[in-house]
Write a protein that holds these residues in place. Sequence first.
Motif, mmCIF file in Angstrom:
data_model
loop_
_atom_site.group_PDB
_atom_site.id
_atom_site.type_symbol
_atom_site.label_atom_id
_atom_site.label_comp_id
_atom_site.label_asym_id
_atom_site.label_seq_id
_atom_site.Cartn_x
_atom_site.Cartn_y
_atom_site.Cartn_z
ATOM 1 N N LYS A 1 56.486 22.698 -1.870
ATOM 2 C CA LYS A 1 56.247 21.186 -1.635
ATOM 3 C C LYS A 1 57.389 19.902 -2.001
ATOM 4 C CE LYS A 1 53.022 18.584 0.478
ATOM 5 N NZ LYS A 1 51.633 18.419 0.753
ATOM 6 N N ASP A 2 58.035 19.659 -1.739
ATOM 7 C CA ASP A 2 59.019 18.082 -1.893
ATOM 8 C C ASP A 2 57.563 17.156 -2.544
ATOM 9 O OD1 ASP A 2 60.839 16.579 -3.471
ATOM 10 O OD2 ASP A 2 61.482 16.460 -1.587
ATOM 11 N N THR A 3 57.691 16.513 -3.156
ATOM 12 C CA THR A 3 57.435 15.390 -3.695
ATOM 13 C C THR A 3 57.820 14.389 -4.611
ATOM 14 O OG1 THR A 3 55.897 15.976 -5.924
ATOM 15 C CG2 THR A 3 54.651 16.943 -3.925
ATOM 16 N N SER A 4 57.088 13.439 -4.712
ATOM 17 C CA SER A 4 57.681 12.101 -5.571
ATOM 18 C C SER A 4 57.878 12.728 -6.765
ATOM 19 C CB SER A 4 56.826 11.095 -5.775
ATOM 20 O OG SER A 4 55.886 11.026 -5.839
ATOM 21 N N TYR A 5 57.497 13.572 -7.459
ATOM 22 C CA TYR A 5 57.016 14.442 -9.114
ATOM 23 C C TYR A 5 58.221 15.637 -8.940
ATOM 24 C CZ TYR A 5 53.847 10.972 -9.004
ATOM 25 O OH TYR A 5 52.415 9.821 -9.625
ATOM 26 N N LYS A 6 59.346 15.866 -7.953
ATOM 27 C CA LYS A 6 59.813 16.981 -8.112
ATOM 28 C C LYS A 6 59.104 17.913 -7.422
ATOM 29 C CE LYS A 6 62.823 15.309 -12.752
ATOM 30 N NZ LYS A 6 63.046 15.616 -13.146
ATOM 31 N N GLY A 7 58.145 17.862 -6.691
ATOM 32 C CA GLY A 7 57.528 19.231 -6.374
ATOM 33 C C GLY A 7 56.864 19.922 -6.615
ATOM 34 N N LEU A 8 55.772 20.869 -5.548
ATOM 35 C CA LEU A 8 55.451 21.144 -6.506
ATOM 36 C C LEU A 8 56.082 23.429 -6.160
ATOM 37 C CD1 LEU A 8 51.956 22.461 -7.262
ATOM 38 C CD2 LEU A 8 51.981 23.082 -4.855
ATOM 39 N N TRP A 9 55.597 24.154 -7.139
ATOM 40 C CA TRP A 9 56.354 25.182 -7.175
ATOM 41 C C TRP A 9 55.668 26.607 -7.172
ATOM 42 C CZ3 TRP A 9 62.428 25.455 -7.203
ATOM 43 C CH2 TRP A 9 62.685 24.228 -7.231
ATOM 44 N N SER A 10 56.177 27.012 -6.625
ATOM 45 C CA SER A 10 55.739 29.005 -6.636
ATOM 46 C C SER A 10 56.988 29.714 -7.384
ATOM 47 C CB SER A 10 56.306 29.569 -5.120
ATOM 48 O OG SER A 10 55.348 30.811 -5.073
ATOM 49 N N VAL A 11 56.276 30.218 -8.671
ATOM 50 C CA VAL A 11 57.082 31.051 -9.829
ATOM 51 C C VAL A 11 56.710 32.134 -10.093
ATOM 52 C CG1 VAL A 11 57.188 31.336 -12.030
ATOM 53 C CG2 VAL A 11 57.441 29.173 -11.030
ATOM 54 N N SER A 12 57.029 33.220 -9.637
ATOM 55 C CA SER A 12 56.739 35.009 -9.913
ATOM 56 C C SER A 12 57.424 35.982 -10.174
ATOM 57 C CB SER A 12 56.182 35.290 -8.422
ATOM 58 O OG SER A 12 57.109 35.865 -7.916
ATOM 59 N N PHE A 13 56.689 36.787 -11.414
ATOM 60 C CA PHE A 13 57.599 37.839 -12.662
ATOM 61 C C PHE A 13 56.398 38.821 -12.819
ATOM 62 C CE2 PHE A 13 55.899 33.883 -14.716
ATOM 63 C CZ PHE A 13 55.559 34.811 -16.044
ATOM 64 N N THR A 14 57.347 39.478 -12.933
ATOM 65 C CA THR A 14 56.607 41.065 -13.494
ATOM 66 C C THR A 14 56.585 41.011 -15.271
ATOM 67 O OG1 THR A 14 56.585 42.349 -11.797
ATOM 68 C CG2 THR A 14 55.925 43.443 -13.656
ATOM 69 N N LEU A 15 55.149 41.142 -15.900
ATOM 70 C CA LEU A 15 55.621 40.925 -17.345
ATOM 71 C C LEU A 15 55.566 43.339 -17.296
ATOM 72 C CD1 LEU A 15 53.044 38.535 -18.088
ATOM 73 C CD2 LEU A 15 55.596 38.543 -19.668
#
Length: 120
Positions: free
Chosen positions: A103-117
């Motif tokens: 989601k784009d916000t005035s604070y550079k957005g809300l991000w979804s991050v995923s990865f595998t350890l």
Amino acid sequence: MSFIQYLVFNGKDIPMPDSYDVGLSDVEAASGGQTEAGTTQRDIVRTGVADISVSFSVSPAWVKKLTEYSKMPKIAVKYFDTGTLDLKDAEMYITGFKAKLKKDTSYKGLWSVSFTLKEM
């Protein structure tokens, strides 16, 4: 009410993940395989090697920090072990890193991050 700390990277607490999936596997030696009689012989070198898939909803600052971790050759990780219900130490690396704008916000957005350890 306090939450469980699922991940700690190099001594720093990581935010609460949206999803946390732990898989454990064995490492087998090349000498294993199928015998002439058709039975399987396993020469296990290591048991319980962790493979953890996680996803987060994070701020731009955390996207930057997690991206930096993904570029490191190894990370000292404490992860929530589902077998002991406690934090366990391991040396791991990140693979399959993905960052997606939620989601784009005035604070550079809300991000979804995923990865595998993956445990080394």
